[in-house]
Design an enzyme around this catalytic site. Sequence first.
Site, short mmCIF file in Angstrom:
data_model
loop_
_atom_site.label_atom_id
_atom_site.label_comp_id
_atom_site.label_asym_id
_atom_site.label_seq_id
_atom_site.Cartn_x
_atom_site.Cartn_y
_atom_site.Cartn_z
N CYS A 94 0.81 -1.22 0.00
CA CYS A 94 0.00 0.00 0.00
C CYS A 94 0.84 1.27 0.00
CB CYS A 94 -0.95 0.00 1.20
SG CYS A 94 -2.14 -1.36 1.18
N HIS A 122 -3.45 7.46 2.15
CA HIS A 122 -3.80 6.12 1.71
C HIS A 122 -5.18 5.79 2.27
CE1 HIS A 122 -3.98 1.92 1.02
NE2 HIS A 122 -3.67 1.56 2.25
N ASN A 164 -10.10 -0.03 -0.14
CA ASN A 164 -8.64 0.07 -0.12
C ASN A 164 -8.09 -0.44 -1.46
OD1 ASN A 164 -5.90 -0.11 0.30
ND2 ASN A 164 -6.04 -1.21 2.24
#
Length: 331
Positions: A125, A258, A288
């Site tokens: 990520c 994020h 996500n």
Amino acid sequence: MTQDQQSWGKTTGTRLIGVGSALPRRAFSNDELAAEFNLDTSDEWIRTRTGIQQRHIVSGDETAVSLAHEAASRALDHAGRKAEDVDAVIVATSTPDQVFPSVAVRVQAALGMERGFGFDVSAACSGFVYALTVADSMIRSGQARRIMVVGVEVFSRLLDWEDRSTCVLFGDGAGAVLLEAGAGKGEGILSTHLHADGRLGDLLYVDGAVGCASGKVALKMHGREVFRHAVINLAAAVDEALESNGLTGADIQWMVPHQANLRIIDGMAKKLSLPSERVVVTVDRHANTSAASIPLALDEAVRDGRIRKGDLVLMEALGGGLTWGSALIRM
């Protein structure tokens, strides 16, 4: 060094001149996802814990390359540049279509680039912040003048659809930025800050390899521990970015984090005393999307007019590895 490289020198800054994004055609609400995959969960359970309401998942002929190509093409159009103006493609991804060639060279070909170079970066990520850092360093060193940086993920490939604690958290998508040499002092990418702690690798990982013969590939996550480290490490990375530039939270116009969990995003905003209307949130609609989440959110906020030229933007991310980092950009 080529004559063109000499013309912009080795100490030039990096500015962001174009943004783009792409999402799979098919979107699933929480209820639709539960019905599609026969999950013992509910919209309320997912929303109250994560803030997620829907996500996009690839279907048909959609791939990491096709999404990345679409996002990169839109970034070129936004910047008013052509493929032949780009010297390199760097793609952040944990979900390539093939072990090799890289997604980056496939995108290079799809864009019609006949020169330059491309490669992928894998930092889960945090991948986009890592790729942004690499591209900035290459531009500052004179290695390239314009670099396309793409974050793309097809995380639906990695999920155990019987594990409701993880499969509801992720979505597929791509985001891209075009970087160019020429930023003056106090403009463009001000600084980036990268970190990793391999001792924490077993907190978030993928068991298996994409394309392995057994086909047994699944994401594993110790959610509470990842959450705890996210709060601590992201706060430190944000402080590091601000201190390195002699700034405080009050100087930040926008935070583009994020998009992992709304609770983490809200916690970081409170730390900076940043009002919610100054935080770009897409986790509710995209879930996500890992390395794609920051450029996806950035593209949305630039195109709808929230983020404008001259705004100071903070980016931060944490992912498997564990890896984490931050970046400050003057748009």
